[in-house]
Design an enzyme around this catalytic site. Structure first.
Site, PDB file in Angstrom:
ATOM      1  N   TYR A 289      -5.431   5.074  -7.294  1.00 20.73           N
ATOM      2  CA  TYR A 289      -4.650   4.281  -6.970  1.00 20.73           C
ATOM      3  C   TYR A 289      -3.102   4.350  -7.477  1.00 20.73           C
ATOM      4  O   TYR A 289      -2.121   3.719  -6.796  1.00 20.73           O
ATOM      5  CB  TYR A 289      -4.909   2.836  -6.756  1.00 20.73           C
ATOM      6  CG  TYR A 289      -5.542   2.280  -8.215  1.00 20.73           C
ATOM      7  CD1 TYR A 289      -4.722   2.179  -9.085  1.00 20.73           C
ATOM      8  CD2 TYR A 289      -6.683   2.277  -8.271  1.00 20.73           C
ATOM      9  CE1 TYR A 289      -4.842   1.471 -10.329  1.00 20.73           C
ATOM     10  CE2 TYR A 289      -7.406   1.822  -9.612  1.00 20.73           C
ATOM     11  CZ  TYR A 289      -6.393   1.416 -10.648  1.00 20.73           C
ATOM     12  OH  TYR A 289      -6.917   0.941 -11.998  1.00 20.73           O
ATOM     13  N   LYS A 290      -3.085   5.364  -8.535  1.00 23.54           N
ATOM     14  CA  LYS A 290      -1.652   5.454  -9.212  1.00 23.54           C
ATOM     15  C   LYS A 290      -0.890   6.386  -8.401  1.00 23.54           C
ATOM     16  O   LYS A 290      -0.498   6.563  -7.461  1.00 23.54           O
ATOM     17  CB  LYS A 290      -1.868   5.288 -10.502  1.00 23.54           C
ATOM     18  CG  LYS A 290      -2.654   4.552 -11.241  1.00 23.54           C
ATOM     19  CD  LYS A 290      -2.598   4.541 -12.847  1.00 23.54           C
ATOM     20  CE  LYS A 290      -3.649   3.350 -13.678  1.00 23.54           C
ATOM     21  NZ  LYS A 290      -3.047   2.195 -13.565  1.00 23.54           N
TER      22      LYS A 290
ATOM     23  N   PHE B 267      -6.350   2.016 -23.269  1.00 27.34           N
ATOM     24  CA  PHE B 267      -6.158   0.763 -22.113  1.00 27.34           C
ATOM     25  C   PHE B 267      -7.511  -0.290 -22.723  1.00 27.34           C
ATOM     26  O   PHE B 267      -8.358  -0.061 -22.806  1.00 27.34           O
ATOM     27  CB  PHE B 267      -6.412   1.169 -20.680  1.00 27.34           C
ATOM     28  CG  PHE B 267      -6.162   0.137 -19.622  1.00 27.34           C
ATOM     29  CD1 PHE B 267      -4.723  -0.267 -19.452  1.00 27.34           C
ATOM     30  CD2 PHE B 267      -7.010  -0.221 -18.886  1.00 27.34           C
ATOM     31  CE1 PHE B 267      -4.682  -1.305 -18.761  1.00 27.34           C
ATOM     32  CE2 PHE B 267      -6.779  -1.262 -17.925  1.00 27.34           C
ATOM     33  CZ  PHE B 267      -5.423  -1.641 -17.687  1.00 27.34           C
TER      34      PHE B 267
ATOM     35  N   ARG C 101       8.679  -0.765 -18.081  1.00 24.68           N
ATOM     36  CA  ARG C 101       7.920   0.605 -17.897  1.00 24.68           C
ATOM     37  C   ARG C 101       8.471   1.159 -16.411  1.00 24.68           C
ATOM     38  O   ARG C 101       8.361   0.397 -15.614  1.00 24.68           O
ATOM     39  CB  ARG C 101       6.402   0.381 -17.830  1.00 24.68           C
ATOM     40  CG  ARG C 101       5.381   1.609 -17.951  1.00 24.68           C
ATOM     41  CD  ARG C 101       4.021   1.415 -18.204  1.00 24.68           C
ATOM     42  NE  ARG C 101       3.399   0.649 -16.884  1.00 24.68           N
ATOM     43  CZ  ARG C 101       2.358   0.544 -16.712  1.00 24.68           C
ATOM     44  NH1 ARG C 101       1.349   1.150 -17.279  1.00 24.68           N
ATOM     45  NH2 ARG C 101       1.869  -0.204 -15.519  1.00 24.68           N
TER      46      ARG C 101
ATOM     47  N   ASP D 170      -9.713   9.489 -20.334  1.00 22.91           N
ATOM     48  CA  ASP D 170      -9.631   8.674 -19.170  1.00 22.91           C
ATOM     49  C   ASP D 170      -8.295   9.177 -18.709  1.00 22.91           C
ATOM     50  O   ASP D 170      -7.364   9.338 -19.320  1.00 22.91           O
ATOM     51  CB  ASP D 170      -9.243   7.266 -19.747  1.00 22.91           C
ATOM     52  CG  ASP D 170      -8.717   6.242 -18.668  1.00 22.91           C
ATOM     53  OD1 ASP D 170      -8.258   6.620 -17.451  1.00 22.91           O
ATOM     54  OD2 ASP D 170      -8.949   5.174 -18.598  1.00 22.91           O
TER      55      ASP D 170
END
Length: 398
Positions: free
Chosen positions: A210-211, A114, A357, A185
C-alpha cells in the site's frame, strides 16, 4: 526501454492543487483501480458467486500475484505468497526462522525498526519462553552484535523514520557467517529501490503493497521463503489456506508445499484486485530508473530545504546511496509545521518525537512538485505559520 514518467503520472488520480509527498505511507489511487475492483464485484462476485473461486481464479491469486511480486524483488518464482498483513507475515517468517535454529535464543534487531515488527518479536519470544529474547542495538552497531548466540537477524532494510538504508547483502553474509538466518522487512524498499533477495542470499522477507506500490489502504502483504528453507520451514500460524488439501477439511494440519504453507486465511479478493491494477503500472516501469530519479529529486529537495529552511535539520543520511526514497528532517515543532504545510496542499507526515517525513515517489512526483513544496515549506517556516493552536492538536493518525 526507459521509464516514461509522464505516462506513469497520468495513471494516478492526484487531487487538484495537492503535492503528495506521503506515498511512503499510502500511495495514491491508480485510475484503473475502481474499474478493476468493480469488475471483480460484477460480473465476477455478482454473477459467479461462490464459483468465482474456481472460474475467476480467486483461490490461486495469492500465488499468481506472488510470482508477479517475486519478479520485482529478485525472488525465485514460487517463493512469494500474498495475503494477510505485514505484521502477520513478519511473525510467520520470524517463527519459521527461529525453528530452523534450535538451541539459539537471540532475535537481533535495531532500535530504528518499525515498532510492530518489534512487538511481533516480543510476543513470539514471550510465547516461546525464557530461552528466546529480542535484543535491539543502534542501527550502525548491528554487525558488531552478530554472534553465535543469534538465531535470527530481523531488520527493516529502510528505516521508516529517517530513511537510513541497511546493506542487505553485507549483513546477510555476516549473519550467515555466524550461523544465523535473516528476516528482512521490505516495507520501505519494495517499489522504492532495487531489491535482490536471491542475490543477497536472504532467508526470509516480507513487505506491504500500500506504500510505493499503490494498492490501496489495507492492501495485503507478502512473504518470501528462500528455496533452501521452503520445504523444511514450519509456520506458527497453521491456517486452513496453508493446508496441503484445504477442502479435505481434515482435523489435523498437513502443510502445503513450499511457500504456500504460509497462506493463512481466506484471500482478500477485492484488495487483490486493487493490487493487480497497481502492478499493471509497474509492468511498464524499470526500478533502476525509479531509483535514479528518486535520488535526483531527493537531492533537489534537500538542497532547497537546507537553503530556505535553516530551522530544519536533516535526519536522513546525506549520502543518497545510504537512504531509501524518503527525506526526513528534525524540528521540535515538527507536528505543527507538518499540519501547516498540509493545510497549504503539501502532504507529508510526522513521526514522533520530532521528524517531518517526505516521500519521494517518482511515478507521480516531478521537479516542479519538489520546487513548489520547498516554496510552501519555506513560507511556513520563515513566517512561523505553524505557530497556531489548531496545528498543535494531534489527530489520531499522524
Amino acid at each position: 526501454m526507459a521509464t516514461d514518467f509522464d505516462w506513469t503520472r497520468s495513471q494516478f488520480h492526484l487531487p487538484e492543487g495537492m503535492i503528495y509527498l506521503d506515498g511512503n505511507s499510502l500511495g495514491p489511487m491508480p485510475l484503473a483501480t475502481p474499474e478493476r475492483v468493480a469488475r471483480t464485484m460484477q460480473p465476477e462476485w455478482r454473477d459467479l458467486l461462490i464459483t468465482g473461486w474456481n472460474k475467476a481464479g480467486w483461490h490461486m491469486k495469492p500465488e499468481t500475484i506472488g510470482d508477479r511480486i517475486a519478479g520485482m524483488i529478485g525472488a525465485e518464482p514460487g517463493h512469494v505468497v500474498v495475503g494477510d498483513t505485514l505484521s502477520i507475515k513478519i511473525y510467520q517468517a520470524l517463527a519459521a526462522a527461529l525453528a530452523l535454529r534450535p538451541g539459539r535464543g537471540v532475535i537481533l534487531s535495531d532500535t530504528g525498526n518499525f515498532p510492530s515488527d518489534l512487538y511481533m518479536a516480543q510476543g513470539l519470544a514471550k510465547t516461546l519462553g525464557d530461552q528466546t529474547r529480542l535484543v535491539t542495538v543502534a542501527p550502525e552497531e548491528v554487525a558488531d552484535h552478530l554472534t553465535e548466540e543469534v538465531a535470527v537477524l530481523m531488520l527493516t532494510e529502510v528505516d521508516y523514520r529517517t530513511g537510513r538504508r541497511h546493506d542487505m547483502k553485507a549483513l546477510t553474509e555476516k549473519a550467515h557467517a555466524v550461523g544465523a538466518l535473516t528476516v528482512w522487512d521490505l516495507a520501505h524498499s519494495y517499489g522504492a529501490l532495487p531489491v535482490d533477495l536471491a542475490g543477497c542470499g536472504a532467508d526470509f522477507a516480507a513487505g506491504c503493497t500500500y506504500k510505493y506500490i499503490n494498492a490501496g489502504p489495507g492492501a495485503p502483504a507478502f512473504v518470501y521463503v528462500a528455496p533452501a528453507h521452503a520445504d523444511v520451514a514450519e509456520t506458527a500460524l497453521q491456517g486452513w489456506q496453508g493446508h496441503e488439501a484445504p477442502f479435505a477439511f481434515e482435523h489435523d494440519y498437513r502443510p502445503a508445499s513450499r511457500v504456500a504453507k504460509l497462506r493463512v486465511g481466506t484471500p482478500p479478493v477485492l484488495q487483490l484486485a486493487a493490487l493487480e491494477a497497481a502492478l499493471d503500472i509497474w509492468d511498464k516501469v524499470d526500478i533502476e530508473d525509479v531509483r535514479a530519479r528518486s535520488i535526483a529529486l531527493s537531492e533537489r529537495f534537500i538542497a532547497g530545504v537546507e537553503t530556505r529552511c535553516p530551522q530544519l535539520r536533516l535526519a536522513s543520511p546525506r549520502d543518497p546511496e545510504r537512504r531509501g526514497s524518503q527525506v526526513s528532517f528534525h524540528f521540535e515543532e515538527g507536528y505543527a509545521a507538518m499540519q501547516a504545510i498540509i493545510a497549504r496542499g503539501v502532504i507529508g507526515d510526522f513521526r514522533a518525537p520530532d521528524i517531518m517525513r517526505f516521500g519521494i515517489t517518482p511515478l507521480y512526483i516531478g521537479e516542479a512538485d519538489i520546487d513548489a513544496a520547498v516554496e510552501i515549506l519555506a513560507d511556513v517556516m520563515s513566517n512561523a505559520l505553524w505557530d497556531r493552536p489548531e496545528y498543535k492538536v494531534k489527530a489520531l493518525v499522524t
